[in-house]
Motif scaffolding. Structure first.
Motif, PDB file in Angstrom:
ATOM      1  N   SER A 229       0.960  -1.164   0.046  1.00 45.20           N
ATOM      2  CA  SER A 229       0.050  -0.016  -0.163  1.00 45.20           C
ATOM      3  C   SER A 229       0.791   1.155  -0.168  1.00 45.20           C
ATOM      4  CB  SER A 229      -0.921  -0.050   0.982  1.00 45.20           C
ATOM      5  OG  SER A 229      -1.922  -1.054   1.124  1.00 45.20           O
ATOM      6  N   TYR A 230       1.843   1.125   0.891  1.00 45.15           N
ATOM      7  CA  TYR A 230       2.884   2.439   0.746  1.00 45.15           C
ATOM      8  C   TYR A 230       3.604   2.701  -0.190  1.00 45.15           C
ATOM      9  CZ  TYR A 230       6.550   5.478   2.652  1.00 45.15           C
ATOM     10  OH  TYR A 230       7.534   6.572   2.706  1.00 45.15           O
ATOM     11  N   LEU A 236      -5.552   3.708   1.511  1.00 38.99           N
ATOM     12  CA  LEU A 236      -6.011   2.685   2.517  1.00 38.99           C
ATOM     13  C   LEU A 236      -7.441   2.232   2.361  1.00 38.99           C
ATOM     14  CD1 LEU A 236      -4.137   3.977   5.691  1.00 38.99           C
ATOM     15  CD2 LEU A 236      -3.499   2.090   4.230  1.00 38.99           C
ATOM     16  N   LYS A 237      -8.391   2.895   1.770  1.00 35.21           N
ATOM     17  CA  LYS A 237      -9.548   2.516   1.591  1.00 35.21           C
ATOM     18  C   LYS A 237      -9.844   1.322   0.617  1.00 35.21           C
ATOM     19  CE  LYS A 237     -10.808   5.812  -1.816  1.00 35.21           C
ATOM     20  NZ  LYS A 237     -11.688   6.891  -2.275  1.00 35.21           N
ATOM     21  N   TYR A 238      -8.672   1.105  -0.264  1.00 34.92           N
ATOM     22  CA  TYR A 238      -8.594  -0.179  -1.072  1.00 34.92           C
ATOM     23  C   TYR A 238      -8.121  -1.393  -0.467  1.00 34.92           C
ATOM     24  CZ  TYR A 238     -10.258   3.193  -4.547  1.00 34.92           C
ATOM     25  OH  TYR A 238     -10.852   4.193  -5.093  1.00 34.92           O
ATOM     26  N   LEU A 239      -7.539  -1.181   0.797  1.00 35.78           N
ATOM     27  CA  LEU A 239      -6.756  -2.172   1.354  1.00 35.78           C
ATOM     28  C   LEU A 239      -7.566  -3.440   1.551  1.00 35.78           C
ATOM     29  CD1 LEU A 239      -4.110  -3.393   2.834  1.00 35.78           C
ATOM     30  CD2 LEU A 239      -4.860  -2.209   4.765  1.00 35.78           C
ATOM     31  N   PRO A 240      -8.909  -3.217   2.144  1.00 30.16           N
ATOM     32  CA  PRO A 240      -9.719  -4.314   2.080  1.00 30.16           C
ATOM     33  C   PRO A 240      -9.979  -5.352   0.852  1.00 30.16           C
ATOM     34  CG  PRO A 240     -10.894  -2.790   3.330  1.00 30.16           C
ATOM     35  CD  PRO A 240      -9.581  -2.314   2.539  1.00 30.16           C
ATOM     36  N   LYS A 241      -9.976  -4.643  -0.119  1.00 30.38           N
ATOM     37  CA  LYS A 241     -10.037  -5.421  -1.545  1.00 30.38           C
ATOM     38  C   LYS A 241      -8.762  -6.074  -1.784  1.00 30.38           C
ATOM     39  CE  LYS A 241     -13.067  -2.012  -3.475  1.00 30.38           C
ATOM     40  NZ  LYS A 241     -14.337  -2.759  -3.586  1.00 30.38           N
ATOM     41  N   LEU A 242      -7.636  -5.620  -1.561  1.00 24.39           N
ATOM     42  CA  LEU A 242      -6.308  -6.428  -1.634  1.00 24.39           C
ATOM     43  C   LEU A 242      -6.281  -7.604  -0.819  1.00 24.39           C
ATOM     44  CD1 LEU A 242      -3.674  -6.270  -2.998  1.00 24.39           C
ATOM     45  CD2 LEU A 242      -2.919  -4.952  -1.115  1.00 24.39           C
ATOM     46  N   ARG A 243      -6.837  -7.324   0.477  1.00 23.53           N
ATOM     47  CA  ARG A 243      -6.922  -8.525   1.469  1.00 23.53           C
ATOM     48  C   ARG A 243      -7.798  -9.477   1.075  1.00 23.53           C
ATOM     49  NH1 ARG A 243      -7.318  -5.376   5.894  1.00 23.53           N
ATOM     50  NH2 ARG A 243      -5.181  -5.571   6.403  1.00 23.53           N
ATOM     51  N   LYS A 244      -9.093  -9.144   0.594  1.00 25.52           N
ATOM     52  CA  LYS A 244      -9.956 -10.174   0.312  1.00 25.52           C
ATOM     53  C   LYS A 244      -9.163 -11.031  -1.057  1.00 25.52           C
ATOM     54  CE  LYS A 244     -14.751 -10.759  -1.085  1.00 25.52           C
ATOM     55  NZ  LYS A 244     -16.140 -10.061  -1.543  1.00 25.52           N
TER      56      LYS A 244
END
Length: 400
Positions: A229-230, A236-244
């Motif tokens: 992400s960094y 950071l709002k897109y982090l849940p999509k990456l995690r999913k």
């Protein structure tokens, strides 16, 4: 000068409390005479310990060598150039800069040091998501970058048994596997340690007296939240999509991806899915298998988790050994060789060598020319039947 003494004190404290039960074999193959060296590796594989081990092995408490973590708030207003200049003027010769990505303009300043301080050697660590030499306008003609992998099975076996088995090249392994395996089996029973390695032996933090799975999950999340992400500037709002996406991959791998379906499941575009898959690959969380030359714009033929330990991060029940074995083989062989998708075999190595991964009782496809079989639960092979565990002795941590 007072602050420099504080850094020296911290350096000595870290060396005094350093515990390195087994030296990483990369230590022997780095060209330490070069003046600008990068150590690239995924989070959790032991880059900090590697730098400290180098310092202690070659310099002890000699003040000419100094380890510095660029997390230190001191570098919020002091440049690396100014610090390096002061260090060399006070007798410093070797500066070890850990977590270089935490410092802005790191590439430009490393280049300045290389061009202007010819009496100073700098060794720095970084993430595989950074452009450390190739394609970096500042460093591509001056930095020599090496990749530090997680523990090989050979390193894990040496640690657990007190032996000093040496790595072997792939061609030697294929040619002399019976003799090599016999030499190992004469001293230890490698299969007694192999299952444990698949579960927790890749990342050195299994040595810590903490829950291994919790450490693994922490490492994965740091890769997602910081390294990807960094460094890739993902909001950071897109982090849940990456995690999913990683969770879906982990539950299904190895699998042939349907990008449209993944796009629907993650609720993002096909192009974003392709970008995310490549970020996960660069972060050493997944491996992407292609039919021909790897192309970040081209859909992979198959997706694997990067190493067997990661398979357990999303496992809700018993993990299939076949999945672990194929993941292990791809991880061990794929770093220095071109491993591609094969419609008949499990893998094709360097375009011309089909490999089949499986147990002793799978069909021997003897009609395949130059084919090899990586067998589980086999101590010593014969002809083109090679013990799977032996591919963990492959020589893999080299300059790239």
């Amino acid at each position: 000068m007072v602050l420099m003494q504080a850094f020296i004190k911290t350096h000595r404290y870290l060396l005094d409390h350093l515990n390195v039960p087994v030296h990483r074999h990369l230590l022997e193959y780095v060209d330490w005479d070069h003046r600008l060296i990068g150590i690239q590796g995924a989070r959790g594989v032991g880059k900090t310990t590697f730098l400290l081990d180098y310092a202690k092995t070659f310099y002890g408490n000699n003040k000419s060598c100094l380890y510095v973590n660029l997390n230190n708030l001191y570098f919020a207003e002091t440049s690396v150039v100014d610090f390096a200049d002061e260090f060399r003027k006070t007798g410093g010769k070797i500066l070890l800069l850990d977590q270089i990505y935490k410092y802005p303009n790191w590439a430009e300043e490393l280049r300045y040091c290389y061009d202007h301080f010819d009496d100073l050697k700098i060794v720095f660590s970084g993430s595989p998501l950074m452009r450390l030499d190739e394609g970096n306008a500042y460093l591509d003609d001056c930095a020599r970058v090496y990749n530090l992998e997680g523990f090989t099975f050979r390193e894990y076996l040496n640690l657990k048994t007190g032996n000093d088995f040496k790595p072997v090249g792939l061609n030697e392994l294929l040619r002399r596997h019976e003799d090599i395996a016999a030499e190992v089996v004469d001293k230890v029973k490698p299969l007694a340690y192999f299952t444990d390695y698949l579960h927790h032996g890749y990342y050195p933090f299994f040595l810590e007296k903490r829950n291994h799975l919790e450490n693994l999950l922490k490492t994965i999340n740091l890769v997602l939240e910081i390294d990807i992400s960094y460094l890739q500037q993902i909001e950071l709002k897109y982090l849940p999509k990456l995690r999913k996406l990683l969770y879906i991959v982990g539950k299904s791998a190895p699998f042939q991806p349907n990008i449209s379906r993944l796009s629907n499941d993650v609720e993002t575009s096909r192009a974003t899915i392709m970008n995310y898959l490549n970020y996960l690959r660069q972060g050493r969380l997944v491996n992407l298998l292609h039919e021909d030359d790897p192309d970040p714009l081209k859909k992979p033929a198959c997706v694997y988790m990067h190493n067997p330990n990661l398979v357990f991060s999303v496992a809700s029940g018993e993990v299939e050994m076949d999945v672990l074995h194929k993941t292990f083989f791809y991880n061990q062989v794929g770093y220095l060789n071109r491993v591609s998708f094969d419609g008949e075999a499990d893998f094709r190595v360097n375009n011309d060598m089909p490999f089949y991964i499986g147990g002793r009782n799978i069909e021997k496809k003897t009609e395949v020319n130059n084919g090899f079989f990586a067998r589980d639960m086999v101590e010593i092979g014969e002809a083109n039947q090679i013990p799977l565990w032996l591919f963990g002795f492959y020589f893999k941590s080299l300059k790239f």
